[in-house]
Design an enzyme around this catalytic site. Structure first.
Site, PDB file in Angstrom:
ATOM      1  N   GLU A   1       1.754 -50.812  15.415  1.00  0.00           N
ATOM      2  CA  GLU A   1       2.056 -51.577  14.204  1.00  0.00           C
ATOM      3  C   GLU A   1       0.867 -51.742  13.262  1.00  0.00           C
ATOM      4  O   GLU A   1       1.034 -51.765  12.046  1.00  0.00           O
ATOM      5  CB  GLU A   1       2.579 -52.974  14.587  1.00  0.00           C
ATOM      6  CG  GLU A   1       3.881 -52.988  15.367  1.00  0.00           C
ATOM      7  CD  GLU A   1       5.089 -52.651  14.498  1.00  0.00           C
ATOM      8  OE1 GLU A   1       4.935 -52.558  13.267  1.00  0.00           O
ATOM      9  OE2 GLU A   1       6.189 -52.475  15.059  1.00  0.00           O
TER      10      GLU A   1
ATOM     11  N   SER B   1      53.337 -87.422  42.772  1.00  0.00           N
ATOM     12  CA  SER B   1      53.094 -88.289  43.933  1.00  0.00           C
ATOM     13  C   SER B   1      51.616 -88.510  44.237  1.00  0.00           C
ATOM     14  O   SER B   1      51.283 -89.382  45.048  1.00  0.00           O
ATOM     15  CB  SER B   1      53.777 -87.708  45.167  1.00  0.00           C
ATOM     16  OG  SER B   1      55.179 -87.735  45.013  1.00  0.00           O
TER      17      SER B   1
END
Length: 705
Positions: free
Chosen positions: A90, A372
């Site tokens: 770079e 139930s």
């Protein structure tokens, strides 16, 4: 001659006026642009967007929340090979320029002249950092000038190492990874400090074009650029030719075709929904928080596996039923939640079968009729009202007529409908809002039964008789004490689970029985820290005693009977002491099993999101939900010690004939006592746990107690 002098004077005057004017105008423009620049001092407190990390109870990373998946790494933990790789490809003059490369500027200007537009190229690492952090990606001359101004300030205020650290932690590496640490995890499944030379070169190769040079997507291009990075490093003296050749020979990373199954999606989304209003979206997704949770991955994985495996089988068996009805097959849904008995910590949460298909959490958000599985709250209210496990109830038909304000029990004989039919219209007789004849599953009536048997066999008529005796208000109060917070209808049908509840509150309520009456508020977060490790919040169990240990022990003992000889018989396969209750709603719309051991309480709900679709005539909580619960708990508790529920003080035991409610010793004192001592007592007799407040003298003959 004079004309020539005049022309020279004019040119001189023009430059004398124009040049200073241009300088003044340029200076003002530059000053204005400088004023518009973001303050470099922001970088002092600048942190790149960091992902929030979520950990399980053992501090293992299980998920991340982010807009940019990133983790900040200091320069001394970034391999020197990675630093050199970036500098080589770079900005090889990085340590020698003042932020701007003269060669780069000449190259960029020539491109502008040739293409007649601002083009990228020639940017140093410092320029790229300035652009990434402070500026937009627009390609204009104004933005380029701002970039140069910011670059010089960065170079003035920060060292080269600091700039490089910011850069490597900031840039995008493709595949959703920002910063070198996240990229190392994505591409190599390593921490950045552990990557080798070839991997360093690969990471440095990607940012120029993250999509094109992604090794998972474009192997040839990625390999070519990686090798270019290695060549640059060798040319600049960072590595030897031998190192270059060795690194270039290493294969590129390959993405796993069958990635490891991720768990806990519903749990993570539950956290996000809970925390976003408190911390805000920005902090939650970008602030780098660490969230330490109660999730147990062994338990979570067991829950997801048990649910999916069994429901896949169920779906396969239901295809014919859908085809017969001419309807498109629909996938059945389910949910599981598990809570630590002692602490209230949620150890597992499954809100559905596929988070990608639907994010609706059926463990915490869905309100369904519990059937139930609500009955334990009815019998709890009965115990608190003075009844006990041996209290006799009448299992007989019941006929109710609505009088405009309440339901009147008009008969315990179903034949009474014939007399009622003479006084009511045919329309009223078929109107369930005016005539109610509750029935038991299977249509069977047993006559006198103990309260224990009524719960174990899930007898509907007995539950209704009990709520009539203790009142719906007392049942609601009992449920509220245990943490049921959803609205409950004050009616007799409440005994059969007619009011909607969530799975989470049902499991939490049952866990109070197991804890000896201590209600613990369920929680999912133990600690949250910020990016610097400072504690933002810390949670401890919130506990409150709401029931006596004796009452809870009796309830647990009765719920053990549901497993031992009732509708939850499949849970005996767990191979350790457990208690629980099944639930099945009318038309088979919902099936449940809520159960617990001394260590863990868990619940399973199964049903279709569309309530109009039935699970089938023969599908019950005992046949579908209970086997899933058992399979899950077996794996969740694997390796945990097998323990029974602790019996508190002031509990007596009596042997009772379940058909009469009479003390067994009262009927055959000599013969039975001898059989009891030998361990050969008849099976029809059952132990009844009796709290001290209801203690009886076993030598006195009584009809129940």
């Amino acid at each position: 001659m004079s004309a020539k002098i005049s022309l020279k004077k004019l040119i001189f005057l023009f430059f004398l006026i124009a040049v200073p004017l241009c300088i003044i105008i340029g200076a003002r423009i530059l000053k204005k642009m400088t004023e518009d620049l973001p303050s470099i001092s922001q970088l002092e407190n600048y942190t790149p967007n960091l992902s929030t990390k979520i950990y399980d109870k053992d501090n293992n990373l299980i998920a991340e929340l982010f807009t940019e998946r990133r983790m900040l790494v200091p320069i001394n933990e970034i391999p020197i090979d990675l630093q050199n790789a970036f500098i080589s490809i770079e900005d090889n003059d990085f340590f020698y320029h003042w932020g701007v490369s003269t060669k780069g500027i000449v190259r960029a200007v020539s491109r502008i002249a040739l293409r007649r537009k601002v083009a990228e190229g020639g940017s140093t690492i410092t320029q790229q950092l300035a652009k990434t952090i402070f500026l937009t990606p627009e390609k204009t001359l104004k933005r380029k000038i701002k970039e140069l101004l910011l670059t010089t300030q960065l170079e003035k205020d920060y060292s080269k190492d600091e700039i490089l650290q910011f850069y490597i932690n900031q840039i995008y590496f493709g595949s959703g990874a920002y910063g070198a640490q996240s990229a190392s995890k994505v591409y190599f499944n390593k921490n950045v400090e552990d990557i080798n030379l070839a991997e360093c070169a690969m990471l440095a190769a990607i940012p120029k074009s993250p999509n094109y040079y992604n090794p998972f997507k474009n192997t040839q291009a990625a390999q070519t650029r990686r090798n270019l990075v290695l060549a640059k490093m060798r040319q600049l003296g960072y590595i030897t030719s031998e190192q270059e050749q060795e690194a270039a020979a290493i294969p590129l990373p390959v993405k796993e075709e069958t990635p490891k199954r991720e768990s806990g999606h519903y749990f993570v989304e539950f956290l996000r929904i809970m925390l976003e209003p408190k911390y805000g979206t920005n902090v939650l997704l970008r602030g780098g928080l660490s969230i330490y949770t109660t999730l147990d991955m062994q338990v979570q994985t067991a829950a997801e596996k048990a649910l999916e495996e069994e429901l896949e089988k169920f779906d396969a068996n239901r295809i014919k039923a859908f085809e017969k009805s001419g309807k498109e097959p629909v996938k059945v849904q389910g949910s599981i939640i598990a809570i630590d008995i002692k602490t209230g910590a949620i150890r597992a949460m499954v809100g559905g079968r596929d988070f990608k298909e639907t994010q609706f959490n059926r463990a915490t958000q869905a309100k369904r009729q519990p059937g139930s599985s609500f009955k334990p709250f009815v019998y709890l209210a009965a115990l608190e009202a003075g009844l006990n496990a041996a209290t006799l109830l009448d299992d007989e038909p019941m006929v109710f007529v609505y009088n405009g304000a309440a339901w009147d029990l008009v008969s315990r004989d179903i034949r009474a409908l014939e007399d009622i039919a003479e006084e009511m219209s045919e329309t009223d007789l078929t109107d369930t809002q005016k005539i109610w004849t509750p029935v038991n599953y299977g249509g069977k009536y047993r006559g006198p039964v103990t309260l224990r048997t009524a719960l174990a066999l899930s007898i509907n008529t007995c539950a209704i008789q009990t709520i009539m005796q203790v009142t719906p208000r007392k049942v609601i109060q009992a449920a509220r004490n245990l943490g049921i917070s959803t609205p409950l209808t004050s009616s007799l049908s409440l005994a059969l689970g007619s009011s909607d509840v969530t799975l989470q509150e049902m499991v939490s309520a049952y866990s109070t029985f197991a804890s000896g009456g201590v209600k613990t508020t369920p929680y999912v977060i133990t600690k949250i820290t910020d990016k610097d490790g400072r504690i933002l919040e810390q949670n401890l169990p919130q506990q409150k005693e709401v029931l006596s240990p004796q009452t809870c022990y009796v309830m647990t003992n009765m719920l053990k009977s549901v497993v031992e000889r009732g509708s939850g018989w499949h849970a005996k396969n767990l191979g350790r002491p457990c208690a629980g209750k099944t639930g099945t709603t009318n038309e088979g719309g919902d099936v449940w099993f809520i159960g617990y051991t001394p260590q863990l309480a868990a619940g399973v709900w199964i049903g279709y999101d569309d309530r109009s679709i039935s699970l089938g005539d023969k599908v019950t909580g005992g046949s579908l939900a209970c086997p899933i619960w058992t399979k899950f708990m077996k794996e969740a508790l694997a390796g945990k010690p097998i323990v029974d529920f602790s019996q508190p003080d002031n509990i007596d035991w009596a042997l009772v004939d379940p058909q009469t409610g009479l003390l067994a010793l009262s009927k055959t004192p000599g013969a039975f006592l001898e059989a009891f001592i030998k361990g050969t007592a008849p099976k029809q007799y059952y132990d009844q746990a009796i709290p001290d407040s209801k203690r009886i003298d076993l030598t006195i003959e009584e009809e129940g107690f």
